[in-house]
Structure formats: structure tokens, C-alpha cells
Design an enzyme around this catalytic site. Structure first.
Site, PDB file in Angstrom:
ATOM      1  N   GLY A 182       0.817  -1.202   0.000  1.00  0.00           N
ATOM      2  CA  GLY A 182       0.000   0.000   0.000  1.00  0.00           C
ATOM      3  C   GLY A 182       0.845   1.243   0.000  1.00  0.00           C
ATOM      4  O   GLY A 182       2.032   1.180   0.294  1.00  0.00           O
ATOM      5  N   PRO A 211       2.594   4.827   0.986  1.00  0.00           N
ATOM      6  CA  PRO A 211       3.221   5.216   2.243  1.00  0.00           C
ATOM      7  C   PRO A 211       2.223   5.873   3.191  1.00  0.00           C
ATOM      8  O   PRO A 211       1.348   6.609   2.751  1.00  0.00           O
ATOM      9  CB  PRO A 211       4.279   6.244   1.821  1.00  0.00           C
ATOM     10  CG  PRO A 211       4.463   6.076   0.375  1.00  0.00           C
ATOM     11  CD  PRO A 211       3.219   5.458  -0.172  1.00  0.00           C
ATOM     12  N   THR A 228      -0.139   4.500   5.024  1.00  0.00           N
ATOM     13  CA  THR A 228      -1.465   3.918   5.184  1.00  0.00           C
ATOM     14  C   THR A 228      -1.548   3.003   6.402  1.00  0.00           C
ATOM     15  O   THR A 228      -2.607   2.467   6.682  1.00  0.00           O
ATOM     16  CB  THR A 228      -1.873   3.114   3.938  1.00  0.00           C
ATOM     17  OG1 THR A 228      -0.760   2.346   3.508  1.00  0.00           O
ATOM     18  CG2 THR A 228      -2.314   4.036   2.826  1.00  0.00           C
ATOM     19  N   LYS A 265       0.943   0.369   7.302  1.00  0.00           N
ATOM     20  CA  LYS A 265       1.513  -0.976   7.196  1.00  0.00           C
ATOM     21  C   LYS A 265       2.387  -1.302   8.399  1.00  0.00           C
ATOM     22  O   LYS A 265       2.225  -2.344   9.035  1.00  0.00           O
ATOM     23  CB  LYS A 265       2.332  -1.093   5.896  1.00  0.00           C
ATOM     24  CG  LYS A 265       1.511  -0.858   4.650  1.00  0.00           C
ATOM     25  CD  LYS A 265       2.343  -0.997   3.398  1.00  0.00           C
ATOM     26  CE  LYS A 265       3.412   0.071   3.281  1.00  0.00           C
ATOM     27  NZ  LYS A 265       2.888   1.442   3.203  1.00  0.00           N
ATOM     28  N   THR A 266       3.290  -0.387   8.693  1.00  0.00           N
ATOM     29  CA  THR A 266       4.165  -0.620   9.839  1.00  0.00           C
ATOM     30  C   THR A 266       3.357  -0.667  11.129  1.00  0.00           C
ATOM     31  O   THR A 266       3.611  -1.487  12.012  1.00  0.00           O
ATOM     32  CB  THR A 266       5.239   0.479   9.898  1.00  0.00           C
ATOM     33  OG1 THR A 266       5.866   0.573   8.625  1.00  0.00           O
ATOM     34  CG2 THR A 266       6.283   0.170  10.942  1.00  0.00           C
ATOM     35  N   HIS A 285     -16.154  11.204 -14.638  1.00  0.00           N
ATOM     36  CA  HIS A 285     -15.255  10.414 -15.475  1.00  0.00           C
ATOM     37  C   HIS A 285     -15.350   8.926 -15.109  1.00  0.00           C
ATOM     38  O   HIS A 285     -15.578   8.071 -15.964  1.00  0.00           O
ATOM     39  CB  HIS A 285     -13.826  10.943 -15.273  1.00  0.00           C
ATOM     40  CG  HIS A 285     -12.781  10.230 -16.048  1.00  0.00           C
ATOM     41  ND1 HIS A 285     -12.162  10.778 -17.144  1.00  0.00           N
ATOM     42  CD2 HIS A 285     -12.219   9.001 -15.890  1.00  0.00           C
ATOM     43  CE1 HIS A 285     -11.275   9.926 -17.617  1.00  0.00           C
ATOM     44  NE2 HIS A 285     -11.290   8.830 -16.872  1.00  0.00           N
ATOM     45  N   GLU A 286     -15.224   8.649 -13.819  1.00  0.00           N
ATOM     46  CA  GLU A 286     -15.256   7.248 -13.400  1.00  0.00           C
ATOM     47  C   GLU A 286     -16.648   6.640 -13.596  1.00  0.00           C
ATOM     48  O   GLU A 286     -16.780   5.478 -13.984  1.00  0.00           O
ATOM     49  CB  GLU A 286     -14.817   7.101 -11.942  1.00  0.00           C
ATOM     50  CG  GLU A 286     -13.372   7.490 -11.675  1.00  0.00           C
ATOM     51  CD  GLU A 286     -12.371   6.734 -12.537  1.00  0.00           C
ATOM     52  OE1 GLU A 286     -12.614   5.560 -12.868  1.00  0.00           O
ATOM     53  OE2 GLU A 286     -11.342   7.344 -12.889  1.00  0.00           O
TER      54      GLU A 286
HETATM   55  P1  ADP Z   1       3.380   2.905   6.421  1.00  0.00           P
HETATM   56  O1  ADP Z   1       4.253   1.924   7.120  1.00  0.00           O
HETATM   57  O2  ADP Z   1       2.257   2.278   5.682  1.00  0.00           O
HETATM   58  O3  ADP Z   1       4.127   3.855   5.553  1.00  0.00           O
HETATM   59  P2  ADP Z   1       2.885   3.760   9.087  1.00  0.00           P
HETATM   60  O4  ADP Z   1       2.331   2.518   9.640  1.00  0.00           O
HETATM   61  O5  ADP Z   1       4.285   4.059   9.401  1.00  0.00           O
HETATM   62  O6  ADP Z   1       2.677   3.820   7.532  1.00  0.00           O
HETATM   63  O7  ADP Z   1       1.938   4.952   9.554  1.00  0.00           O
HETATM   64  C1  ADP Z   1       2.460   6.124  10.107  1.00  0.00           C
HETATM   65  C2  ADP Z   1       1.543   6.666  11.184  1.00  0.00           C
HETATM   66  O8  ADP Z   1       0.308   7.075  10.632  1.00  0.00           O
HETATM   67  C3  ADP Z   1       1.178   5.644  12.214  1.00  0.00           C
HETATM   68  O9  ADP Z   1       2.112   5.610  13.232  1.00  0.00           O
HETATM   69  C4  ADP Z   1      -0.175   6.121  12.720  1.00  0.00           C
HETATM   70  O10 ADP Z   1      -0.024   7.126  13.681  1.00  0.00           O
HETATM   71  C5  ADP Z   1      -0.763   6.744  11.487  1.00  0.00           C
HETATM   72  N1  ADP Z   1      -1.648   5.809  10.798  1.00  0.00           N
HETATM   73  C6  ADP Z   1      -1.444   5.310   9.563  1.00  0.00           C
HETATM   74  N2  ADP Z   1      -2.458   4.491   9.216  1.00  0.00           N
HETATM   75  C7  ADP Z   1      -3.302   4.453  10.256  1.00  0.00           C
HETATM   76  C8  ADP Z   1      -4.531   3.748  10.501  1.00  0.00           C
HETATM   77  N3  ADP Z   1      -5.086   2.948   9.594  1.00  0.00           N
HETATM   78  N4  ADP Z   1      -5.142   3.937  11.693  1.00  0.00           N
HETATM   79  C9  ADP Z   1      -4.597   4.746  12.611  1.00  0.00           C
HETATM   80  N5  ADP Z   1      -3.448   5.411  12.442  1.00  0.00           N
HETATM   81  C10 ADP Z   1      -2.798   5.293  11.277  1.00  0.00           C
HETATM   82 ZN    ZN Z   2     -10.254   7.094 -17.000  1.00  0.00          ZN
HETATM   83 MG    MG Z   3       6.288   1.783   7.019  1.00  0.00          MG
END
Ligand code: ADP
Ligand code: ZN
Ligand code: MG
Length: 621
Positions: free
Chosen positions: A212, A214, A216, A218-219, A435-436
Site C-alpha cells: 500500500g 506510504p 497507510t 503498514k508498519t 469520469h469514473e
Molecule cells: P506505512 O508503514 O504504511 O508507511 P505507518 O504505519 O508508518 O505507515 O503509519 C504512520 C503513522 O500514521 C502511524 O504511526 C499512525 O499514527 C498513522 N496511521 C497510519 N495508518 C493508520 C490507521 N489505519 N489507523 C490509525 N493510524 C494510522
Molecule cells: Zn479514465
Molecule cells: Mg512503514
């Protein structure tokens, strides 16, 4: 940070040494007057030397308490009296003087020889330099080996091991990405009660890849897994593997898997997998990157080698799945891929709820309104937004954060994001919605194309503002002419919807048009689907890999044919355009209904779309 700490300790050591020397010089060492040899000799002759020690290079001793006037310069006598503390010590350089002993005996001076290598000189001459070298070496090693000390640790994995709850993150902290969250909760469940899942012979997945954009979460999700799994959690980032020595990264991987298997059930998490997982062997100039390749090979080997029966699950995250080596994505490695999209309206509201738990909001503040204004924001942006708003409210000495704070914070963050073209204005949102909706409606009115699975106006990536996702009805190896024609129509649907509604067009359709042109060109030049040009195929000049294409490379066909092909492409696209205009013109009410729903909800799934179309058409006919 780390370098700073190290120089800090070095300064400590240096300061300690200086202090030591000062104390020694001022307190411990008594005053010793430097005499010339001739002065010394005259003092001996006058019987003013009371005792002395003859060393290899210097002669030290004490002088009589008084009667020195005339034998020594005035200043030296003054100094001796002022600093000597009653004892007049002196030192003089030894000169090769065979008669000295006789003179001393004659003057009745007690004298001894000395072995000068006292412990202090020994210390200064070799222990201290040795210490300095050891210190330097340790420092260099520490820098190379980073956290662990010395050469021995170089092949050790640097994985951080989290135990239960130590990350402080739980699944409750993750909001708005319910599918991914559910998927990972299931993984945790696998580890907690494997028997339940293996009861019917099922196999627990080996690897789960989170994909996904950055920010969103994941970490964050992985940390939640660490917090809730109650099993050892080994975490490291792909960039940790960028090493200076070939083979070190591979050794680290091996070590980490060994540790994880040792402590099974356990979870391994590799963040930023793309840093090691880049496709191998495509770098034309450098002949590949040996170190990374070895690391990746080791990872692949370990993934094949371990067995989920033992309870080790590999988690990884990336925001660039397209550059991953295909071998990583083969079945049996990352069996599951969990896509994390930018959150929709609802999701954003939930994420805002999570992040406003710890701040004071003005009563009646509506998070849904904020969510509606932040299309395109990811979780990290929303967390940032809440923080900005809180800071602003605090700066103005308010008791709670109110809407104006959020408004200003949104404007500020949007200004930052706009440069990355991830945020769209209300006007753009409307255009994208139509559009969509156009794509979706054309797809639904053509018999030979894939059904629409989902329509969305949440920006995706840099280029695409919205997207209409179609699900293939069945696997396709062959496509008929009717299917290709329908596909052309769907691609033009977005553009035509804009024409119909706004009597103007936007740049948003460029990718659609390029793909439509490609399809038309292929139909004509490769598949023999054009009436005028018939069954002949026309090869494009082939591009040599990695080499610039020499201009004027001969085509396999004449200029006249080239013109005919261009004209035919044009003609084919025009025909499709006409067809789509007719379709959408006739279903304009439906088009508007779908677009309005999109503006409202941002995402419309298949069931809702089908229902909406049916309802509007029933009402209008
Ligand atoms: P990624 O690893 O996808 O780039 P991170 O997990 O590092 O993103 O997200 C960075 C920060 O953004 C998290 O520490 C949190 O505070 C916030 N965050 C991101 N996504 C969410 C979510 N779905 N729910 C709550 N907080 C989120
Ligand atoms: Zn289109
Ligand atoms: Mg990350």
C-alpha cells in the site's frame, strides 16, 4: 544521534585525562627547579647539595636550605623558596662527567643511582597509547557493526525482538483499513491456535505481504501484530541490509530465521521489503548488485526452507510491489498479499477517532465533516492533521480544538500534499466522479467486457485520480474482436462522460486514451482486425534493450502503409467514440446518479452500483 553520543564519550575521556594531569602537576608533584650543569657543579663544590639521585639522563636532588645567594640567579632562589615548601628540589641534565663521583665523595654528598623506568613512565609510554588504540578500534567497530560490538557481531541479525505488548500498539489503534486488519488478526489467531486451522488439513500461510501507499498504516499494523500475538516478534527494515561487505546481509537473514525458528511460534517482519527485494539481474550497466542479490537469494532460500508447521510466519511490507523480484511473489512464498488502500470517507472518520482519543475536542465537533474534506489523506496525514490542529489551538490558548483549527490545519497539509498531487479540489472531485461513472456505466452496458467490481474517486498513485476496477469474468488467453471493441469503449467512457456533462474535457483521460490507442493499433497491426488493411501484420521496429533507438530504423512497411495505419487507428477510435456517446447520452440520468453517489461516498462497490443503476432506470423509464 549515535555519532553525537560517541564523540560525547570521547570528550569525557579526554577531559578526565587532562584533569588527572593537572591534579598531578599542581598537587602531587612538588616544585623542582631546573638547574644548568655548571650551576649544579658549583653547588656541589660549595657543599650545598644535600642528597641526590643519578639517573640515566637526569640528576635530581635537594639543596641546602640556605646560603645559595651568589651561587644561583636571584629568580631561581626566589622560586625555590616560594614553591619548594621548605625543600629545595632541583633537576639537571646529566652530562658525561667521569670526575663527578669523585667530587661528590669529596663533598660528602649522599648519592644513589636509579632505574628510571618507574610505573608512571611505563604507563605513559605504552599502556596509554595501547588504550588509545583499543578505544579507536572499538569505536570504528561499533560504527561498522552499529549496535552490537565488534567484528563478531557483524553477521548477526539486527532484528529487534519485541515481546508481548512491548510496542504498545494494539489492533484498536488501527482504523479504517478493516480488511487488512482482519487478515492480520487471522494470522495472529493462526499462531495462537494452529490446531484449529490445521484440523482439516489446511496449511497456514508462510508469508503475508502488506502492499500500500506510504503512510497507510503498514508498519502500524505489524506493530499491532507484535503487540497482540504474544509470541516473539522479530522486526527489521530492508534498509538495514544495505551493508558494505558482500555476504553480511545474507548472514543476517540466516541468523534471523534461525533465531525465529528457535523461538517458534514467532513472527518475522521485514519492513520496506523493496530495499532487498528488487528484481535481480536487470541492471545493465553495473552487472547487478552482488550484495543485494545474495541477500535476496538467502531470503528466498530461507522462505522455502522453513515450515509453518513450526509456527514461524513471515510478514513484510512494501509500497513498491511493482519492483519486487517476481520470485518473491511466487506461491509458497508470500502466499497472501494484503492490499491497503487510501482510506475512504468512513475509514478516515474512524482514523480521526483513533487519533483524537487523546486530545480535547470542542463539544459538538463533527469528525465526519473533517473526513469529508480530507479525500486522499492517508492515516499518517490524518495523524499529522490532528496534531497540527491541537498545536494551533494550544498556541491560541484555547481550551479545546475547534473546527477553525482543523480548517487551518487541513489547508496547511493540503498545500504540502498538493505538490505531490495527491489531493483534489471539490471541482476536480466532481470531474473525476463523472469520469469514473462514465467508465463504469459503459462497462455495465457492454456485453463483452469485465463486470465492474468497484468504482472509486480516491486518488491512487500519482497519475490516476480515480479508478474503476473490473473483475475478469474468466481467465483470458484469447480476446475476440467484439471484446476488444468493448474494451475500447470502456476506456473512452470517462472522456465522453466529461464531454457530455461539462462540455469540456480534462487532462485526466490521457492514460485512457493512450491505452485505447494501443489497443486499436494492436487490433490493426497485429491481429488483422481491420477491414481496410486486412490480414497482414505490421511489425513495429523492435527496440534493442537498453540501447537508444537509432532514428530512422527501417520499418517493415512503407510510409504509405504507415499513413494508412494511422488513419485506421483514428477511424477505429472515432467509431468507438460515437458508440460511447450514444450509450452515455441515452443513459445520462443514470450517469448523473452514479456520479453523485460517488461524490457522496467516494467508493461504490458492485452491489451498490448495480442497484443504483436499476433504481434510476426504473424511475426514469
Ligand atoms: P506505512 O508503514 O504504511 O508507511 P505507518 O504505519 O508508518 O505507515 O503509519 C504512520 C503513522 O500514521 C502511524 O504511526 C499512525 O499514527 C498513522 N496511521 C497510519 N495508518 C493508520 C490507521 N489505519 N489507523 C490509525 N493510524 C494510522
Ligand atoms: Zn479514465
Ligand atoms: Mg512503514
Amino acid at each position: 544521534m549515535k555519532a553525537k553520543q560517541q564523540s560525547f564519550t570521547i570528550w569525557y575521556v579526554i577531559a578526565a585525562f587532562l584533569a588527572l594531569f593537572l591534579v598531578q602537576a599542581l598537587v602531587l608533584a612538588p616544585h623542582v627547579e631546573n638547574l644548568s650543569y655548571s650551576e649544579f657543579k658549583s653547588l656541589v663544590a660549595k657543599d650545598k647539595v644535600s642528597s641526590l639521585v643519578i639517573g640515566k639522563q637526569v640528576i635530581t636532588g635537594t639543596l641546602a636550605a640556605n646560603g645559595l645567594e651568589g651561587l644561583l640567579p636571584k629568580e631561581k632562589i626566589d622560586e625555590l623558596e616560594r614553591y619548594g615548601g621548605g625543600v629545595h628540589r632541583f633537576v639537571t641534565a646529566r652530562v658525561d662527567d667521569p670526575g663527578l663521583v669523585g667530587e661528590l665523595e669529596a663533598a660528602h654528598v649522599t648519592f644513589t643511582g636509579s632505574v628510571e623506568n618507574t610505573w608512571l613512565t611505563a604507563l605513559l609510554s605504552w599502556v596509554v597509547p595501547a588504550l588509545v588504540f583499543v578505544g579507536l578500534w572499538a569505536l570504528v567497530m561499533r560504527r561498522m557493526g552499529n549496535t552490537q560490538s565488534g567484528l563478531l557481531a557483524i553477521g548477526k541479525s539486527k532484528a529487534k525482538v519485541y515481546v508481548e505488548h512491548s510496542t504498545g500498539v494494539t489492533f484498536d489503534d488501527v482504523a479504517g483499513i478493516d480488511e487488512a486488519r482482519g487478515e492480520l488478526m487471522e494470522i495472529v489467531d493462526f499462531l495462537k491456535q494452529p490446531e484449529r486451522y490445521q484440523r482439516l488439513g489446511g496449511r497456514i500461510p508462510k508469508g503475508v505481504l502488506l502492499v500500500g501507499p506510504p503512510g497507510t498504516g503498514k508498519t502500524l499494523l505489524a506493530k499491532a501484530v507484535a503487540g497482540e500475538a504474544r509470541v516473539p516478534f522479530f522486526s527489521l527494515s530492508g534498509s538495514d541490509f544495505v551493508e558494505m561487505f558482500v555476504g553480511v546481509g545474507a548472514a543476517r537473514i540466516r541468523d534471523m530465521f534461525a533465531q525465529a525458528q528457535d523461538k517458534a511460534p514467532s513472527i518475522i517482519f521485514i519492513d520496506e521489503l523493496d530495499a532487498i527485494g528488487k528484481a535481480r539481474g536487470v541492471s545493465p550497466v553495473m552487472g547487478g548488485h552482488d550484495e543485494r542479490e545474495q541477500t535476496l537469494n538467502q531470503l528466498l532460500a530461507e522462505m522455502d526452507g522453513f515450515d509453518t508447521q513450526k509456527g514461524v510466519i513471515l510478514l513484510a511490507a512494501t509500497n513498491r510491489p511493482e519492483i519486487l523480484d517476481p520470485a518473491l511473489l511466487r506461491p509458497g512464498r508470500f502466499d497472501r498479499q494484503v492490499a491497503i488502500d487510501r482510506p475512504d470517507l468512513n475509514g478516515r472518520e474512524k482514523i480521526l477517532k483513533v487519533h483524537t482519543r487523546t486530545v480535547t475536542l470542542a463539544p459538538g465537533l463533527d469528525l465526519a465533516t473533517i473526513a469529508a474534506r480530507t479525500i486522499g489523506f492517508v492515516g499518517a496525514d490524518l495523524a499529522n492533521l490532528v496534531n497540527e490542529a491541537a498545536l494551533r489551538a494550544a498556541r491560541q490558548d484555547k481550551d479545546a480544538i475547534d473546527m477553525t483549527d482543523f480548517d487551518e490545519a487541513i489547508d496547511r497539509i493540503v498545500a504540502g500534499l498538493e505538490r505531490k498531487s495527491r489531493v483534489i479540489s471539490p471541482r476536480e472531485k466532481e470531474i473525476v466522479a463523472y469520469h469514473e461513472a462514465g467508465h463504469a456505466l459503459v462497462a455495465e452496458s457492454r456485453p463483452h467486457t469485465d463486470r465492474v467490481a468497484k468504482v472509486s474517486i480516491i486518488p491512487r498513485g500519482v497519475a490516476a485520480l480515480g479508478y474503476t476496477q473490473q473483475l475478469p469474468v474468466e481467465d483470458r488467453y484469447l480476446m475476440t474482436r467484439a471484446e476488444l471493441a468493448d474494451r475500447l469503449d470502456v476506456l473512452l467512457g470517462g472522456r465522453v462522460a466529461e464531454e457530455l456533462i461539462f462540455s469540456d474535457v480534462s487532462t485526466g483521460a490521457s492514460d485512457d486514451l493512450r491505452r485505447a490507442t494501443d489497443i486499436a493499433r494492436h487490433m490493426i497491426t497485429q491481429y488483422g482486425m481491420s477491414e481496410t488493411l486486412g490480414l497482414a501484420t505490421f511489425e513495429q521496429p523492435r527496440q534493442a534493450l537498453f540501447l537508444p533507438v537509432p532514428s530512422g530504423q527501417p520499418k517493415d512497411y512503407s510510409e504509405r502503409t504507415a499513413e494508412a495505419i494511422d488513419a485506421e487507428i483514428q477511424q477505429m477510435l472515432n467509431a468507438a467514440h460515437e458508440r460511447v456517446r450514444a450509450t452515455l447520452g441515452a443513459r445520462r440520468a443514470t450517469l448523473e446518479a452514479v456520479a453523485k453517489r460517488l461524490i457522496q461516498q467516494e467508493v461504490v462497490d458492485r452491489a451498490a452500483l448495480v442497484q443504483l443503476i436499476a433504481e434510476t432506470e426504473a424511475a426514469t423509464s
